[in-house]
Write a protein that holds these residues in place. Sequence first.
Motif, short mmCIF file in Angstrom:
data_model
loop_
_atom_site.label_atom_id
_atom_site.label_comp_id
_atom_site.label_asym_id
_atom_site.label_seq_id
_atom_site.Cartn_x
_atom_site.Cartn_y
_atom_site.Cartn_z
N LEU A 1 0.84 -1.20 0.00
CA LEU A 1 0.00 0.00 0.00
C LEU A 1 0.88 1.26 0.00
O LEU A 1 0.55 2.25 -0.66
N ALA A 2 1.98 1.20 0.73
CA ALA A 2 2.92 2.32 0.75
C ALA A 2 3.58 2.51 -0.61
O ALA A 2 3.78 3.64 -1.06
N VAL A 3 3.90 1.42 -1.25
CA VAL A 3 4.52 1.48 -2.58
C VAL A 3 3.54 2.07 -3.60
O VAL A 3 3.92 2.91 -4.41
N LEU A 4 2.28 1.64 -3.53
CA LEU A 4 1.26 2.18 -4.43
C LEU A 4 1.15 3.68 -4.26
O LEU A 4 1.09 4.44 -5.24
N PHE A 5 1.13 4.14 -3.01
CA PHE A 5 1.03 5.57 -2.75
C PHE A 5 2.20 6.33 -3.37
O PHE A 5 2.02 7.38 -4.00
N CYS A 6 3.40 5.82 -3.20
CA CYS A 6 4.58 6.51 -3.69
C CYS A 6 4.66 6.53 -5.21
O CYS A 6 5.05 7.55 -5.80
N VAL A 7 4.30 5.43 -5.85
CA VAL A 7 4.31 5.40 -7.32
C VAL A 7 3.31 6.42 -7.86
O VAL A 7 3.62 7.20 -8.77
N ALA A 8 2.11 6.41 -7.30
CA ALA A 8 1.09 7.38 -7.73
C ALA A 8 1.52 8.80 -7.37
O ALA A 8 1.28 9.75 -8.13
N GLY A 9 2.18 8.95 -6.22
CA GLY A 9 2.59 10.27 -5.77
C GLY A 9 3.65 10.90 -6.65
O GLY A 9 3.67 12.12 -6.84
N MET A 10 4.52 10.09 -7.22
CA MET A 10 5.57 10.64 -8.10
C MET A 10 4.97 11.28 -9.35
O MET A 10 5.51 12.24 -9.88
N PHE A 11 3.84 10.72 -9.82
CA PHE A 11 3.22 11.25 -11.04
C PHE A 11 2.04 12.17 -10.75
O PHE A 11 1.74 13.07 -11.52
N GLY A 12 1.36 11.94 -9.62
CA GLY A 12 0.23 12.79 -9.27
C GLY A 12 0.65 14.20 -8.91
O GLY A 12 -0.14 15.14 -9.01
N THR A 13 1.90 14.35 -8.49
CA THR A 13 2.38 15.67 -8.08
C THR A 13 3.28 16.32 -9.13
O THR A 13 3.98 17.29 -8.82
N ILE A 14 3.25 15.82 -10.34
CA ILE A 14 4.03 16.49 -11.39
C ILE A 14 3.46 17.90 -11.60
O ILE A 14 2.28 18.14 -11.38
N PRO A 15 4.29 18.83 -12.04
CA PRO A 15 3.90 20.24 -12.08
C PRO A 15 3.21 20.67 -13.37
O PRO A 15 3.07 21.86 -13.62
N SER A 16 2.77 19.73 -14.14
CA SER A 16 2.32 20.05 -15.50
C SER A 16 1.05 20.89 -15.55
O SER A 16 0.88 21.71 -16.45
N PHE A 17 0.12 20.69 -14.61
CA PHE A 17 -1.10 21.49 -14.60
C PHE A 17 -0.77 22.95 -14.33
O PHE A 17 -1.29 23.86 -14.98
N GLN A 18 0.11 23.19 -13.36
CA GLN A 18 0.48 24.56 -13.02
C GLN A 18 1.19 25.25 -14.17
O GLN A 18 0.87 26.39 -14.52
N SER A 19 2.16 24.57 -14.78
CA SER A 19 2.89 25.20 -15.88
C SER A 19 2.00 25.37 -17.11
O SER A 19 2.12 26.36 -17.84
N ASN A 20 1.09 24.42 -17.32
CA ASN A 20 0.16 24.52 -18.45
C ASN A 20 -0.73 25.75 -18.33
O ASN A 20 -0.89 26.54 -19.27
N GLN A 21 -1.31 25.92 -17.14
CA GLN A 21 -2.25 27.01 -16.95
C GLN A 21 -1.56 28.37 -16.81
O GLN A 21 -2.10 29.39 -17.21
N LEU A 22 -0.34 28.38 -16.27
CA LEU A 22 0.40 29.63 -16.20
C LEU A 22 0.80 30.09 -17.59
O LEU A 22 0.74 31.28 -17.92
N THR A 23 1.19 29.13 -18.43
CA THR A 23 1.53 29.46 -19.82
C THR A 23 0.30 30.02 -20.54
O THR A 23 0.40 31.02 -21.26
#
Length: 452
Positions: free
Chosen positions: A148-170
Amino acid sequence: MTLKEVLVGFGNAMWGTPLLLLLMGGGLFFLIYSRFLPFRYFKHAVQILRGKYDGEKSEGDINHYQALSTALAATVGMGNISGVAVAITMGGPGAIFWMWVSAFVGMATKFFTCTLAVMYRGKDSLGHLQGGTMYVISEGLGKKWQPLAVLFCVAGMFGTIPSFQSNQLTAAIGEGLLLPMGIELTFGIKLTIGIILAIIVAMVILGGIKRIGNVAGRMVPLMVGIYVIAVIAILILNYELVPQYLKLIFVDAFTANSVLGGAVGAIVVAGARRAAFSNEAGIGTAPMAHGAAKTNEPVREGLVAMMGPAIDTIIVCTMTALAILITGIWQDHTEGISGVTLTIKAFDDSLWGGRYLLVLALFVFAITSLFSYSYYGGKCFSYLFGAQHVRWYLYFYIGMVVWGSIASLGAVIGLIDGMYALMAFPTMISAFILAPKVMKAAKVYFGKSDLK
């Protein structure tokens, strides 16, 4: 099938009834189980935040204010400006009501999850004290729950990518600054903006949580102040319309007539989905920031954390929603106006120089969000591969800032929403199991004579 279609489908599939029940139903459970404790001790939480109980000898890296600022830097941002616009586009005005509900119960969820983040802190491969869902699971539940901890971390590495912020700021820079000058937001310009953002982000995030906490602590009050003043000005100028649209939010929440033709279930999902991106209650990101707080009292940090949803969703998101609704711009989304563009047009129509003021606030919102998310993803990576290798993730993260500036909004939202959903399951499951431990600690903490 295109990559965009795959990612959008992934995000939509993950946000079904089970997850909705887990987050909102779970938050309601925590609220009742705690006997509304977060609300009963709100004043005490403010005292903690102001530094009354700060102790230099306590374990941790940052103080209570910096921990909340770091968490708010990720939540009071694009989720409040662009995310609200997306919610209204997807589900109409009624989606805001369900964002409120999600935030209300989410306050209790954050109290439990962030208390646990301090209660069950562990050490990374370099021997540094860390907190977060993965450590709650490994330290609080044991090795048999490790998947369960591994699942959280794998999802967390990609769920917290900054792409939404950079997309909308652009998009905000293109719509708010370049378009009025007759400059089209081409691929080359998007790429250039993304590279500049990546350089700014790299200068801060490579310095670690202390630098992130210091920068967020200075910038969060500034960004909230600028934005709130601008929105208040819009509401004052259109004060006669405010009651009408507040009523519409409540009515549309149970009819969904504005957009979804009566599909109330869909409007609940739209509101809860965007609220999760706004306040992150139950997702598991905030516990990683609050887990770094300099305190030996887990309950104390839980009280500070529960203020997050009240600030970012109930206050800031409501103001954004009213600014969009009273202008009528939201009804034009079928013509291609969505996301941050919707908010910019609302500001431009209601306030002289509004678009420029919003772009300034957006820049600060987005940049501080980019700082915080790097810390979250880096902690997940460190847990899986070792803290000594975290720079490799940060390099990847910086690259995703650039990708987000040139990617489509739909693809970005689909990927992040899907991963956020995956993060919620380990976070909420561990919180349910360990909830009695939180209440036992709370009974001891509030039983102290100086708190009575």
